[in-house]
Structures are given as C-alpha cells and as structure tokens.
Design a protein around this motif. Structure first.
Motif, PDB file in Angstrom:
ATOM      1  N   PHE A  93      -8.112  -4.945   1.526  1.00 40.16           N
ATOM      2  CA  PHE A  93      -7.425  -5.023   2.206  1.00 40.16           C
ATOM      3  C   PHE A  93      -7.289  -4.000   3.167  1.00 40.16           C
ATOM      4  N   GLU A  94      -6.922  -2.738   2.022  1.00 42.21           N
ATOM      5  CA  GLU A  94      -6.588  -2.227   2.986  1.00 42.21           C
ATOM      6  C   GLU A  94      -7.244  -1.511   4.332  1.00 42.21           C
ATOM      7  N   TYR A 143       0.614 -11.534   0.745  1.00 39.95           N
ATOM      8  CA  TYR A 143      -1.212 -11.398   1.622  1.00 39.95           C
ATOM      9  C   TYR A 143      -1.551 -12.290   1.874  1.00 39.95           C
ATOM     10  N   GLN A 144      -2.032 -13.844   0.947  1.00 38.52           N
ATOM     11  CA  GLN A 144      -2.325 -14.538   1.358  1.00 38.52           C
ATOM     12  C   GLN A 144      -2.126 -14.974   2.869  1.00 38.52           C
ATOM     13  N   ASP A 187       0.266  -5.118 -13.371  1.00 40.40           N
ATOM     14  CA  ASP A 187       0.524  -4.715 -12.220  1.00 40.40           C
ATOM     15  C   ASP A 187       0.153  -5.940 -10.475  1.00 40.40           C
ATOM     16  N   ARG A 188       1.380  -6.410 -10.417  1.00 46.25           N
ATOM     17  CA  ARG A 188       0.914  -7.548  -9.334  1.00 46.25           C
ATOM     18  C   ARG A 188       0.948  -8.948  -9.978  1.00 46.25           C
ATOM     19  N   GLU A 190      -3.734  -7.603 -12.411  1.00 45.53           N
ATOM     20  CA  GLU A 190      -4.144  -8.534 -10.951  1.00 45.53           C
ATOM     21  C   GLU A 190      -4.579  -7.766  -9.238  1.00 45.53           C
ATOM     22  N   PRO A 191      -5.455  -8.569  -9.077  1.00 44.66           N
ATOM     23  CA  PRO A 191      -6.890  -9.049  -9.491  1.00 44.66           C
ATOM     24  C   PRO A 191      -7.871  -8.068 -10.628  1.00 44.66           C
ATOM     25  N   THR A 219       2.218   5.502 -10.492  1.00 44.83           N
ATOM     26  CA  THR A 219       3.293   5.995 -10.738  1.00 44.83           C
ATOM     27  C   THR A 219       4.104   5.656 -11.347  1.00 44.83           C
ATOM     28  N   ARG A 221      -6.915 -15.537 -12.136  1.00 47.84           N
ATOM     29  CA  ARG A 221      -5.542 -15.798 -12.606  1.00 47.84           C
ATOM     30  C   ARG A 221      -5.013 -16.894 -14.075  1.00 47.84           C
ATOM     31  N   MET A 271      -8.035 -15.401  -6.023  1.00 48.32           N
ATOM     32  CA  MET A 271      -7.465 -14.577  -6.884  1.00 48.32           C
ATOM     33  C   MET A 271      -6.888 -15.159  -8.292  1.00 48.32           C
ATOM     34  N   ARG A 320      -6.775   8.267   0.969  1.00 45.03           N
ATOM     35  CA  ARG A 320      -7.424   8.211  -0.136  1.00 45.03           C
ATOM     36  C   ARG A 320      -8.677   7.662  -0.257  1.00 45.03           C
ATOM     37  N   GLU A 336       0.826  -0.735   0.178  1.00 48.31           N
ATOM     38  CA  GLU A 336      -0.072   0.277  -0.132  1.00 48.31           C
ATOM     39  C   GLU A 336       1.537   1.172   0.593  1.00 48.31           C
TER      40      GLU A 336
END
Ligand code: Z5A
Length: 213
Positions: free
Chosen positions: A157-158, A106-107, A97-98, A41-42, A20, A76, A72, A151, A14
């Motif tokens: 997740f955040e 994360y998991q 991006d991921r 992703e996802p 950017t 994918r 996830m 934001r 995060e």
C-alpha cells in the motif's frame, strides 16, 4: 450507570501517528477503569495475520482489486468471529486499529471499487455491527508520506501514488462528514503534543458520554 461494551476504531492515512494515538487512547481508557482489548486490521487472529502478509507483502504485487477487497473481508470475518464479537459479548470494549472505514477509503476511494459492492460485503460479514466511535487522524497526504518515508521497506500500500492516498483521504473525510455522531476528527498535522492534547480532550468527552464519568 450502565457500562455497555463499546467498539472503537482508529483510522488515518500513512504517517498520521496511529501507533502513538492508539497507545494514548488505550492508556486513558484503562486509567478510567474500562476493561478493553486492543486489536488491528487486517489481522488480529492467526489466520488474519497470515492474510495480512498476503495483502501487504510483495509476493502478489499484481493482485486484482476484487481479490484484495475479498481478502480484507475474509480477515475481518475471522476477526469478528474469533475476537471482536466474543470480547463485546463478555462486556469488554474493543479498540481496533483500522476497520471497514479503511476498506471504503482504500479499496473504494483508492482503488475505485464501487462503494455499493463494499456495502454489500459489509452487511454480509458484519450484519448490523458497526463501530460506536471512530477517531479519524486527518492530515495532508504529502505531510503523512514525508513522515512515513524512511521507515522500513514500503509495503504494497505504501508504494501507491499520491493520487491513491488523496482519494482515500477524501473518502475518509466524506464518511466523517456523513456520520458526525460516530467520527471524531483529530488534526494529525499538528506536532505530537498538539495531537495528544486534542486526543485527550476527545477521549474525555467520549468517556463522559458513555460512562457519565
Ligand atoms: N488497509 C486497507 O487497504 N483496507 C482495509 O480494510 C484495512 C487496511 C483494514 C496497513 O495498515 C495497510 O492496510 C494500510 C491500509 C490497508 N496501508 N496504508 N497506507 P496499517 O495500519 O498497519 O499501516 P500504516 O497506515 O502504515 O500505519 P502505522 O504504521 O501503524 O502507523 P502510522 O499512522 O503510519 O504512524 P506512525 O508509525 O505512528 O508514525 C509515522 C511516523 O511519523 C513515525 O516516525 C512517528 O514518530 C512520526 N509521527 C507521528 N505523529 C507525528 C506528529 N504529530 N508529528 C511529527 N511526527 C509524527
């Protein structure tokens, strides 16, 4: 000089500044004549973006960890089938991006799911396909969370506690240490100009390696 399609991923916690950085990598690759697609992703497909909504939204706040993991990989599988493999087969580079490192972070790290189970799914869904290069934007968890605060409404997740992100960061760093040939660590704690300067040098080195440019 052989131009083989390459699969590049960008990872980070995060507030690391992924958006950017992704734009900067894309611009530098295109300026060097690389034909590429960008994706994330996802998501990345119509079905994948629907799954993203299920994963990030709050409709299923109590989702079981295994459900999250399988969603996830379901997103994918679709992404690989419809977007990533076809692009690589056409000779286009893919900038994503991921990808699966995020699942380990994360998991695996964050939720505490056994890494061996993630490896099993990785092999099942991806076969032998792995990213060729991964940029890891690394910064202290607290700094990233402070940047991201303010934001829009935090997603599922955040809303996690700091310990979740500590474990995710530790997993990312351990993976980077285990695969120094694939990972390029960018110090995302610096100001934006500092980050972009390190990134530009790193992308130039990658282009030298891949294209002999
Ligand atoms: N996830 C998962 O659990 N398992 C998986 O397998 C996958 C994903 C693939 C969504 O990802 C969630 O999915 C993610 C992991 C999970 N959840 N989390 N956390 P995402 O990539 O779509 O979401 P995100 O992590 O929130 O990323 P983002 O919004 O795209 O970007 P960001 O890295 O957070 O950064 P940013 O928006 O570019 O920057 C944040 C702010 O900081 C912004 O105001 C910038 O102007 C500022 N910023 C950026 N860089 C700097 C510097 N260097 N100095 C000062 N300020 C800065």
């Amino acid at each position: 000089m052989t131009r083989t399609a390459r699969f590049i991923t960008v990872e980070g916690l995060e507030g690391a500044g992924k958006t950017t950085v992704l734009n900067a990598i894309e611009a530098q690759l295109r300026a060097s004549g690389v034909d590429l697609i960008t994706t994330r992703e996802p998501g990345g497909t119509s079905l994948g973006e629907d799954i993203r909504e299920l994963l990030l939204g709050h409709k299923h706040d109590g989702m079981a960890d295994d459900t999250e993991l399988l969603l996830m990989f379901a997103a994918r599988a679709e992404h690989l089938h419809k977007v990533i493999r076809p692009a690589l087969d056409r000779g286009q580079w893919v900038l994503c991006d991921r990808f699966t490192d995020a699942t380990y972070a994360y998991q695996g790290g964050g939720r505490g799911i056994d890494m061996a189970r993630i490896e099993t799914l990785e092999r099942f869904v991806q076969g032998t396909l792995r990213p060729d290069h991964t940029f890891l934007l690394d910064l202290p968890v607290k700094q990233g969370l402070d940047r991201a605060a303010g934001r829009s409404e935090p997603d599922r997740f955040e809303k996690q506690r700091e310990a979740f992100f500590d474990a995710a960061r530790a997993t990312y760093r351990a993976r980077a240490q285990a695969e120094p040939g694939r990972f390029r660590i960018i110090d995302a704690s610096r100001d934006l100009n500092g980050v972009l300067a390190q990134l530009q040098a790193s992308v130039s080195a990658l282009l030298d390696e891949e294209l002999g440019a």
